[in-house]
Design a protein around this motif. Sequence first.
Motif, PDB file in Angstrom:
ATOM      1  N   ALA A 182      14.902  60.913 -36.665  1.00 15.59           N
ATOM      2  CA  ALA A 182      14.551  60.167 -37.876  1.00 15.59           C
ATOM      3  C   ALA A 182      15.231  60.736 -39.117  1.00 15.59           C
ATOM      4  O   ALA A 182      15.419  60.026 -40.107  1.00 15.59           O
ATOM      5  CB  ALA A 182      13.042  60.167 -38.067  1.00 15.59           C
ATOM      6  N   LEU A 183      15.601  62.019 -39.084  1.00 15.57           N
ATOM      7  CA  LEU A 183      16.312  62.629 -40.199  1.00 15.57           C
ATOM      8  C   LEU A 183      17.826  62.541 -40.022  1.00 15.57           C
ATOM      9  O   LEU A 183      18.569  62.361 -40.993  1.00 15.57           O
ATOM     10  CB  LEU A 183      15.913  64.106 -40.342  1.00 15.57           C
ATOM     11  N   PHE A 184      18.278  62.674 -38.793  1.00 17.05           N
ATOM     12  CA  PHE A 184      19.717  62.712 -38.507  1.00 17.05           C
ATOM     13  C   PHE A 184      20.396  61.355 -38.713  1.00 17.05           C
ATOM     14  O   PHE A 184      21.439  61.263 -39.367  1.00 17.05           O
ATOM     15  CB  PHE A 184      19.934  63.193 -37.064  1.00 17.05           C
ATOM     16  N   ILE A 185      19.800  60.304 -38.160  1.00 14.17           N
ATOM     17  CA  ILE A 185      20.418  58.969 -38.232  1.00 14.17           C
ATOM     18  C   ILE A 185      20.603  58.491 -39.673  1.00 14.17           C
ATOM     19  O   ILE A 185      21.702  58.067 -40.057  1.00 14.17           O
ATOM     20  CB  ILE A 185      19.598  57.944 -37.427  1.00 14.17           C
ATOM     21  N   PRO A 186      19.575  58.540 -40.537  1.00 17.31           N
ATOM     22  CA  PRO A 186      19.774  58.107 -41.929  1.00 17.31           C
ATOM     23  C   PRO A 186      20.854  58.907 -42.653  1.00 17.31           C
ATOM     24  O   PRO A 186      21.609  58.361 -43.458  1.00 17.31           O
ATOM     25  CB  PRO A 186      18.401  58.335 -42.566  1.00 17.31           C
ATOM     26  N   ALA A 187      20.936  60.223 -42.371  1.00 13.59           N
ATOM     27  CA  ALA A 187      21.930  61.062 -43.032  1.00 13.59           C
ATOM     28  C   ALA A 187      23.348  60.664 -42.633  1.00 13.59           C
ATOM     29  O   ALA A 187      24.284  60.746 -43.438  1.00 13.59           O
ATOM     30  CB  ALA A 187      21.680  62.535 -42.699  1.00 13.59           C
ATOM     31  N   ILE A 188      23.515  60.205 -41.392  1.00 15.42           N
ATOM     32  CA  ILE A 188      24.841  59.812 -40.898  1.00 15.42           C
ATOM     33  C   ILE A 188      25.306  58.511 -41.541  1.00 15.42           C
ATOM     34  O   ILE A 188      26.467  58.372 -41.935  1.00 15.42           O
ATOM     35  CB  ILE A 188      24.817  59.648 -39.360  1.00 15.42           C
ATOM     36  N   PHE A 189      24.403  57.559 -41.686  1.00 17.61           N
ATOM     37  CA  PHE A 189      24.786  56.223 -42.138  1.00 17.61           C
ATOM     38  C   PHE A 189      24.595  55.997 -43.639  1.00 17.61           C
ATOM     39  O   PHE A 189      24.947  54.931 -44.147  1.00 17.61           O
ATOM     40  CB  PHE A 189      23.993  55.166 -41.371  1.00 17.61           C
ATOM     41  N   THR A 190      24.056  56.973 -44.348  1.00 20.15           N
ATOM     42  CA  THR A 190      23.746  56.752 -45.759  1.00 20.15           C
ATOM     43  C   THR A 190      24.979  56.486 -46.616  1.00 20.15           C
ATOM     44  O   THR A 190      24.911  55.802 -47.629  1.00 20.15           O
ATOM     45  CB  THR A 190      22.969  57.965 -46.334  1.00 20.15           C
ATOM     46  N   GLY A 191      26.140  57.026 -46.204  1.00 20.68           N
ATOM     47  CA  GLY A 191      27.356  56.852 -46.982  1.00 20.68           C
ATOM     48  C   GLY A 191      27.811  55.408 -47.098  1.00 20.68           C
ATOM     49  O   GLY A 191      28.467  55.032 -48.082  1.00 20.68           O
ATOM     50  N   GLY A 192      27.470  54.576 -46.128  1.00 23.16           N
ATOM     51  CA  GLY A 192      27.897  53.179 -46.142  1.00 23.16           C
ATOM     52  C   GLY A 192      26.850  52.236 -46.692  1.00 23.16           C
ATOM     53  O   GLY A 192      26.996  51.010 -46.562  1.00 23.16           O
ATOM     54  N   LEU A 193      25.784  52.785 -47.291  1.00 23.80           N
ATOM     55  CA  LEU A 193      24.701  51.950 -47.800  1.00 23.80           C
ATOM     56  C   LEU A 193      24.594  52.058 -49.316  1.00 23.80           C
ATOM     57  O   LEU A 193      24.940  53.093 -49.908  1.00 23.80           O
ATOM     58  CB  LEU A 193      23.374  52.373 -47.168  1.00 23.80           C
ATOM     59  N   THR A 194      24.119  51.006 -49.928  1.00 23.67           N
ATOM     60  CA  THR A 194      23.878  51.023 -51.369  1.00 23.67           C
ATOM     61  C   THR A 194      22.552  51.742 -51.635  1.00 23.67           C
ATOM     62  O   THR A 194      21.780  52.038 -50.708  1.00 23.67           O
ATOM     63  CB  THR A 194      23.790  49.601 -51.932  1.00 23.67           C
ATOM     64  N   THR A 195      22.283  52.018 -52.900  1.00 22.89           N
ATOM     65  CA  THR A 195      21.032  52.687 -53.264  1.00 22.89           C
ATOM     66  C   THR A 195      19.820  51.871 -52.836  1.00 22.89           C
ATOM     67  O   THR A 195      18.829  52.408 -52.319  1.00 22.89           O
ATOM     68  CB  THR A 195      20.973  52.910 -54.785  1.00 22.89           C
ATOM     69  N   SER A 196      19.907  50.554 -53.014  1.00 20.80           N
ATOM     70  CA  SER A 196      18.810  49.673 -52.623  1.00 20.80           C
ATOM     71  C   SER A 196      18.609  49.676 -51.112  1.00 20.80           C
ATOM     72  O   SER A 196      17.473  49.713 -50.621  1.00 20.80           O
ATOM     73  CB  SER A 196      19.095  48.242 -53.107  1.00 20.80           C
ATOM     74  N   GLU A 197      19.733  49.649 -50.379  1.00 25.00           N
ATOM     75  CA  GLU A 197      19.647  49.656 -48.907  1.00 25.00           C
ATOM     76  C   GLU A 197      19.104  50.996 -48.410  1.00 25.00           C
ATOM     77  O   GLU A 197      18.362  51.054 -47.425  1.00 25.00           O
ATOM     78  CB  GLU A 197      21.018  49.377 -48.314  1.00 25.00           C
ATOM     79  N   ASN A 198      19.477  52.087 -49.083  1.00 20.89           N
ATOM     80  CA  ASN A 198      18.949  53.404 -48.725  1.00 20.89           C
ATOM     81  C   ASN A 198      17.437  53.450 -48.906  1.00 20.89           C
ATOM     82  O   ASN A 198      16.710  54.009 -48.076  1.00 20.89           O
ATOM     83  CB  ASN A 198      19.598  54.486 -49.600  1.00 20.89           C
ATOM     84  N   SER A 199      16.964  52.861 -49.986  1.00 20.34           N
ATOM     85  CA  SER A 199      15.526  52.830 -50.258  1.00 20.34           C
ATOM     86  C   SER A 199      14.793  52.020 -49.197  1.00 20.34           C
ATOM     87  O   SER A 199      13.732  52.424 -48.705  1.00 20.34           O
ATOM     88  CB  SER A 199      15.261  52.235 -51.645  1.00 20.34           C
ATOM     89  N   SER A 200      15.365  50.862 -48.848  1.00 23.82           N
ATOM     90  CA  SER A 200      14.748  50.012 -47.823  1.00 23.82           C
ATOM     91  C   SER A 200      14.715  50.724 -46.477  1.00 23.82           C
ATOM     92  O   SER A 200      13.708  50.698 -45.763  1.00 23.82           O
ATOM     93  CB  SER A 200      15.523  48.699 -47.700  1.00 23.82           C
ATOM     94  N   MET A 201      15.837  51.384 -46.128  1.00 23.99           N
ATOM     95  CA  MET A 201      15.903  52.123 -44.871  1.00 23.99           C
ATOM     96  C   MET A 201      14.856  53.233 -44.843  1.00 23.99           C
ATOM     97  O   MET A 201      14.166  53.433 -43.825  1.00 23.99           O
ATOM     98  CB  MET A 201      17.293  52.723 -44.695  1.00 23.99           C
ATOM     99  N   SER A 202      14.738  53.952 -45.941  1.00 23.92           N
ATOM    100  CA  SER A 202      13.781  55.056 -46.011  1.00 23.92           C
ATOM    101  C   SER A 202      12.355  54.563 -45.836  1.00 23.92           C
ATOM    102  O   SER A 202      11.549  55.182 -45.130  1.00 23.92           O
ATOM    103  CB  SER A 202      13.923  55.781 -47.353  1.00 23.92           C
ATOM    104  N   MET A 203      12.030  53.432 -46.474  1.00 21.34           N
ATOM    105  CA  MET A 203      10.682  52.886 -46.351  1.00 21.34           C
ATOM    106  C   MET A 203      10.381  52.459 -44.915  1.00 21.34           C
ATOM    107  O   MET A 203       9.300  52.768 -44.381  1.00 21.34           O
ATOM    108  CB  MET A 203      10.505  51.686 -47.290  1.00 21.34           C
ATOM    109  N   ILE A 204      11.324  51.789 -44.278  1.00 19.90           N
ATOM    110  CA  ILE A 204      11.121  51.310 -42.904  1.00 19.90           C
ATOM    111  C   ILE A 204      10.953  52.481 -41.941  1.00 19.90           C
ATOM    112  O   ILE A 204      10.040  52.496 -41.094  1.00 19.90           O
ATOM    113  CB  ILE A 204      12.291  50.411 -42.462  1.00 19.90           C
ATOM    114  N   VAL A 205      11.838  53.478 -42.055  1.00 24.14           N
ATOM    115  CA  VAL A 205      11.750  54.649 -41.181  1.00 24.14           C
ATOM    116  C   VAL A 205      10.436  55.390 -41.414  1.00 24.14           C
ATOM    117  O   VAL A 205       9.790  55.844 -40.465  1.00 24.14           O
ATOM    118  CB  VAL A 205      12.950  55.597 -41.415  1.00 24.14           C
ATOM    119  N   ALA A 206      10.008  55.492 -42.673  1.00 26.29           N
ATOM    120  CA  ALA A 206       8.757  56.172 -42.996  1.00 26.29           C
ATOM    121  C   ALA A 206       7.568  55.474 -42.340  1.00 26.29           C
ATOM    122  O   ALA A 206       6.684  56.123 -41.771  1.00 26.29           O
ATOM    123  CB  ALA A 206       8.566  56.224 -44.512  1.00 26.29           C
ATOM    124  N   ILE A 207       7.548  54.157 -42.405  1.00 27.77           N
ATOM    125  CA  ILE A 207       6.455  53.384 -41.788  1.00 27.77           C
ATOM    126  C   ILE A 207       6.445  53.578 -40.278  1.00 27.77           C
ATOM    127  O   ILE A 207       5.375  53.740 -39.656  1.00 27.77           O
ATOM    128  CB  ILE A 207       6.598  51.889 -42.139  1.00 27.77           C
TER     129      ILE A 207
END
Length: 348
Positions: A139-164
């Motif tokens: 859950a920590l590794f995957i977001p860190a790998i793909f965060t470079g290709g995401l916008t700030t808004s997409e990063n926030s959405s991804m973080s919320m979904i993974v957190a849930i």
Amino acid sequence: MKGKLFYIGLIVSFLTAGTAHYAHLNTTTQFVIACIAIVFVAGFLGKATESVAHYAGERMGGFLNATFGNAAELIIAFFLVRDGLYDVVKASLTGAIIGNLLLVLGLSIFAGGLKFKEQSFNIKLASHNSSLMILGVVALFIPAIFTGGLTTSENSSMSMIVAIILIAAYLLWLLFSMVTHKNVLSDEAIEHGEAAWSKGVSILFLILATVMVAFTSEWLVGTLEEVTHKFGLSELFVGAFLIAIIGNAAEHSAAVMMAMKNKMGAAVEIAIGSSLQIALFVAPVLILLSFFVSSTPMNIVFTKYEIAAIGVSVFITKSITQDGSTNWYEGLLLLFVYIILGVVFFLV
């Protein structure tokens, strides 16, 4: 007589630490007094946890200890999140996870192993713990790998979904381990003798000890910035090691006490169970709360140093605990890894 002296020391040291804090005495003086107080508070919490475990079982006693301890940390971290200090929060969460897996569990296994040649706990529980720890790393590794290709808004959405997802996984784990498969994952019944207090008093003292832990830890952590500044320590080292060690040492020292009484099931639940609770519940909850208290929510993207430290900790812990038995040398291995990480974080 020995018991009376302990409780006198507990009350005097706690009140003295509080007085030093609120009277704004010299920071170094506050630090020393708080360190002394936390030793007594640690002993009190250990006694309360042991007594609760007598009535509720080792796993439930360990779970309650970890939960009360992390509740205090969650409250403190919430105020850091509110102030936007996300880097400090992530560093402290990283330190809490690796500290529990390497330092707390390592000391518990080592101390218990010096008294007992080999200690064991439920092997099926060890297997499930390993799987959950790996989930936390993923859950920590995957977001860190793909965060470079995401916008700030997409990063926030991804973080919320993974957190849930992580919160759901943890709550379902509690249902699985405490309800539907409780008998399968519990340790064999062991006679531990008489409890120190009645059931009601044990629970009351556990709550009281946790409150004392929260206050004492906060007083101690509050002196760290000025004290560590004198030694030129980095924020990463302070957050991941000093704050994590001092802030959590009191409640988690109970794990060492349990191991020395040959109650490794409770020790494992406190150490590994607390790490899982932080990774799968506390961290995700903080991320969700940040959406309500900050205009710029906290994301789930940790630094490469933090992910590497957590990954290594999970790997060595899984290797040592997967057979459901431990000895003193395995405890030393965990401590050696913790020292290596500490040296690297100190120099970074």
